[in-house]
Scaffold this motif. Structure first.
Motif, PDB file in Angstrom:
ATOM      1  N   ASP A 355       0.834  -1.201   0.000  1.00  9.84           N
ATOM      2  CA  ASP A 355       0.000   0.000   0.000  1.00  9.84           C
ATOM      3  C   ASP A 355       0.870   1.254   0.000  1.00  9.84           C
ATOM      4  O   ASP A 355       0.580   2.230  -0.698  1.00  9.84           O
ATOM      5  CB  ASP A 355      -0.917  -0.002   1.226  1.00  9.84           C
ATOM      6  CG  ASP A 355      -2.116   0.927   1.046  1.00  9.84           C
ATOM      7  OD1 ASP A 355      -2.486   1.189  -0.108  1.00  9.84           O
ATOM      8  OD2 ASP A 355      -2.663   1.376   2.069  1.00  9.84           O
ATOM      9  N   LEU A 356       1.965   1.220   0.767  1.00  5.64           N
ATOM     10  CA  LEU A 356       2.870   2.364   0.824  1.00  5.64           C
ATOM     11  C   LEU A 356       3.567   2.563  -0.519  1.00  5.64           C
ATOM     12  O   LEU A 356       3.748   3.692  -0.982  1.00  5.64           O
ATOM     13  CB  LEU A 356       3.908   2.152   1.928  1.00  5.64           C
ATOM     14  CG  LEU A 356       4.771   3.368   2.282  1.00  5.64           C
ATOM     15  CD1 LEU A 356       3.912   4.487   2.850  1.00  5.64           C
ATOM     16  CD2 LEU A 356       5.851   2.979   3.280  1.00  5.64           C
ATOM     17  N   SER A 357       3.955   1.461  -1.159  1.00  4.24           N
ATOM     18  CA  SER A 357       4.588   1.530  -2.478  1.00  4.24           C
ATOM     19  C   SER A 357       3.650   2.165  -3.496  1.00  4.24           C
ATOM     20  O   SER A 357       4.050   3.021  -4.293  1.00  4.24           O
ATOM     21  CB  SER A 357       4.990   0.128  -2.940  1.00  4.24           C
ATOM     22  OG  SER A 357       5.407   0.140  -4.288  1.00  4.24           O
ATOM     23  N   ASP A 358       2.395   1.753  -3.455  1.00  2.00           N
ATOM     24  CA  ASP A 358       1.409   2.295  -4.388  1.00  2.00           C
ATOM     25  C   ASP A 358       1.165   3.783  -4.129  1.00  2.00           C
ATOM     26  O   ASP A 358       0.977   4.560  -5.072  1.00  2.00           O
ATOM     27  CB  ASP A 358       0.102   1.508  -4.240  1.00  2.00           C
ATOM     28  CG  ASP A 358      -0.990   2.023  -5.159  1.00  2.00           C
ATOM     29  OD1 ASP A 358      -0.803   1.954  -6.385  1.00  2.00           O
ATOM     30  OD2 ASP A 358      -2.021   2.504  -4.645  1.00  2.00           O
ATOM     31  N   TYR A 359       1.208   4.180  -2.865  1.00  2.00           N
ATOM     32  CA  TYR A 359       0.885   5.555  -2.481  1.00  2.00           C
ATOM     33  C   TYR A 359       2.043   6.515  -2.729  1.00  2.00           C
ATOM     34  O   TYR A 359       1.883   7.593  -3.289  1.00  2.00           O
ATOM     35  CB  TYR A 359       0.493   5.569  -0.998  1.00  2.00           C
ATOM     36  CG  TYR A 359      -0.109   6.872  -0.502  1.00  2.00           C
ATOM     37  CD1 TYR A 359      -1.208   7.446  -1.134  1.00  2.00           C
ATOM     38  CD2 TYR A 359       0.409   7.507   0.619  1.00  2.00           C
ATOM     39  CE1 TYR A 359      -1.773   8.625  -0.669  1.00  2.00           C
ATOM     40  CE2 TYR A 359      -0.155   8.688   1.098  1.00  2.00           C
ATOM     41  CZ  TYR A 359      -1.250   9.236   0.447  1.00  2.00           C
ATOM     42  OH  TYR A 359      -1.801  10.403   0.911  1.00  2.00           O
ATOM     43  N   VAL A 386      -3.169  11.113  -5.242  1.00  2.00           N
ATOM     44  CA  VAL A 386      -3.119  11.029  -3.778  1.00  2.00           C
ATOM     45  C   VAL A 386      -4.039  12.012  -3.073  1.00  2.00           C
ATOM     46  O   VAL A 386      -4.341  11.839  -1.885  1.00  2.00           O
ATOM     47  CB  VAL A 386      -1.672  11.242  -3.258  1.00  2.00           C
ATOM     48  CG1 VAL A 386      -0.730  10.224  -3.862  1.00  2.00           C
ATOM     49  CG2 VAL A 386      -1.192  12.660  -3.507  1.00  2.00           C
ATOM     50  N   ALA A 387      -4.476  13.077  -3.775  1.00  2.00           N
ATOM     51  CA  ALA A 387      -5.267  14.112  -3.099  1.00  2.00           C
ATOM     52  C   ALA A 387      -6.761  14.011  -3.361  1.00  2.00           C
ATOM     53  O   ALA A 387      -7.541  14.726  -2.738  1.00  2.00           O
ATOM     54  CB  ALA A 387      -4.774  15.504  -3.508  1.00  2.00           C
ATOM     55  N   THR A 388      -7.180  13.132  -4.282  1.00  2.00           N
ATOM     56  CA  THR A 388      -8.617  12.944  -4.468  1.00  2.00           C
ATOM     57  C   THR A 388      -9.203  12.441  -3.152  1.00  2.00           C
ATOM     58  O   THR A 388      -8.732  11.439  -2.601  1.00  2.00           O
ATOM     59  CB  THR A 388      -8.883  11.912  -5.581  1.00  2.00           C
ATOM     60  OG1 THR A 388      -8.301  12.401  -6.793  1.00  2.00           O
ATOM     61  CG2 THR A 388     -10.381  11.705  -5.770  1.00  2.00           C
TER      62      THR A 388
END
Length: 443
Positions: A355-359, A386-388
């Motif tokens: 999840d961190l990699s994707d983010y 990331v901001a939606t």
């Protein structure tokens, strides 16, 4: 005479508060208009775009008329315009560029009053010439061209009367209408930016501290083939005299109409100055907006305004370089552990490596290849990603913490990337990380 000046100052304070107050009122009107249009069949996304465009126009028009915290906040916000869709950013991009470079001047009487208070009633004897018309304006002061008594050409930065009070007042006013700015970029949280600005008020208002920081940079970069830092000649807490530096324009002009060659050249110098500063001086120049970076005819980049600096005597923190290395090497298990050790993840916060990699992974693109092309499209893509304000993104954002010691570093890297994307510059960013960021040694 003193009572007259005090009355004008009170009127000025009332006026600036009133102008700031027009922002949420205008927003309410535009929102109501938008609802009305939706009721008669206009598409919701089209209505939102119209509301955003009008809101942006009013925000930057009002901020551009103010000094103090409103002007400084406007400059800080303007470097993020790259992240906005073209249909929103296009119409007022020129206004943002102007905001980065200018502000209305103080009166000659106010100027002479400040100079007399700081350098004595005979202050003019310290100068061979002094031009009372400012050549540049900033958030809390303006710059005049003069000649020192010994014949040295100098720049004199003079702080606006009442700047301290205005700065604190504006930050509080803007904080009360934080929701307004989310109209421009849904999901953007300005509260950390406001908190950081407020924490630095005392330092930026003291030109003696700025003089000390600038002197360190000037000594290190003296005779540098790529950079020019003006030397300090004299200073008080509200007046700063430095050697004059000739320049053709600011980096904002290259953003507006620079050639591809100029964008790459000055973008590369801009990135190198920001990244190399802590290693070379123990200080990080922490005000990355383009107006502080001057284009010289000899191809060098001139740098002014050292009021905001981060003190990093050992350079960038080694854990930062190690985290970047682990991320670029796709060792996200180690990234999770490192973020927790540094306080970016609190003890009971769970963030899976995948999840961190994707983010966060795409933000490391600039360090993966030998060169990277910073573009508005890339920044918009990451911002939307990331901001939606989706449930998933909100859950991720609430998991991450920003330790106080990384606040200014975060500001510079985020702001610097914004400027590089405005420039559309291709930069060898990986080599800068390898040379100047301790611990950066990706596999």
């Amino acid at each position: 005479m003193a009572e007259d000046d005090n009355r004008k100052m009170r009127q000025s304070a009332f006026g600036r508060t009133a102008r700031l107050a027009t922002l949420p009122v205008g927003f309410a009107g535009r929102t109501t208009l938008g609802v009305g249009k939706r009721l008669v069949g206009r598409p919701a996304n089209l209505v939102l775009t119209e509301v955003q465009a009008r809101t942006a126009d009013q925000i930057f028009k009002v901020l551009g008329e103010l000094k103090g915290g409103a002007m400084k906040f406007g400059q800080a916000m303007s470097i993020f315009e790259s992240a906005l869709p073209d249909e929103l950013a296009g119409p007022y991009r020129e206004a943002l560029t102007k905001l980065q470079d200018s502000a209305p001047p103080m009166s000659v009487r106010m100027l002479e009053s400040v100079m007399a208070e700081e350098l004595g009633i005979d202050w003019r004897t310290r100068f061979a010439t002094f031009d009372t018309a400012p050549v540049a304006s900033a958030s809390i002061g303006q710059v005049h061209r003069a000649t020192w008594a010994d014949g040295t050409d100098v720049a004199v930065k003079v702080q606006y009367p009442g700047a301290a009070k205005a700065l604190r007042s504006d930050i509080k006013q803007i904080g009360r209408m934080a929701r307004l700015f989310t109209v421009l970029a849904p999901g953007l949280d300005i509260k950390p930016l406001l908190a950081e600005l407020e924490a630095r008020i005392a330092e930026e208002l003291d030109y003696s501290l700025e003089a000390a920081s600038q002197s360190v940079f000037a000594e290190e970069f003296a005779d540098d083939p790529d950079f020019v830092v003006p030397a300090v000649v004299e200073h008080t807490s509200r007046v700063l005299v430095t050697t004059w530096m000739d320049s053709e324009a600011s980096l904002a002009q290259v953003i507006k109409d620079g050639t591809p060659e100029q964008r790459d050249h000055f973008g590369g110098l801009y990135a190198r100055f920001l990244v190399s500063g802590p290693t070379r001086t123990g200080l990080l120049h922490a005000d990355p907006h383009p107006g502080n970076f001057r284009i010289r005819s000899d191809g060098r980049l001139g740098i002014v305004d050292y009021g905001a600096v981060a003190r990093l005597p050992d350079g960038f923190p080694r854990p930062l370089g190690e985290l970047l290395s682990r991320g670029i090497s796709d060792d996200w298990d180690a990234v999770v552990d490192g973020l927790r050790e540094e306080g970016f993840l609190l003890a009971r916060t769970e963030f899976t490596p995948d999840d961190l990699s994707d983010y966060l992974g795409p933000f490391l693109d600039a360090g993966r290849a030998e060169t990277f092309s910073f573009t508005r499209a890339w920044l918009r893509e990451q911002t939307v990603r990331v901001a939606t304000p989706s449930q998933e993104n909100l859950a991720r954002a609430f998991k991450l913490n920003l330790p106080p010691e990384y606040m200014l570093i975060h500001r510079v890297w985020l702001g610097g990337f914004g400027v590089l994307c405005q420039l559309e510059a291709t930069v060898g960013f990986r080599a800068l990380l390898e040379e100047y960021v301790p611990g950066f040694e990706p596999a």
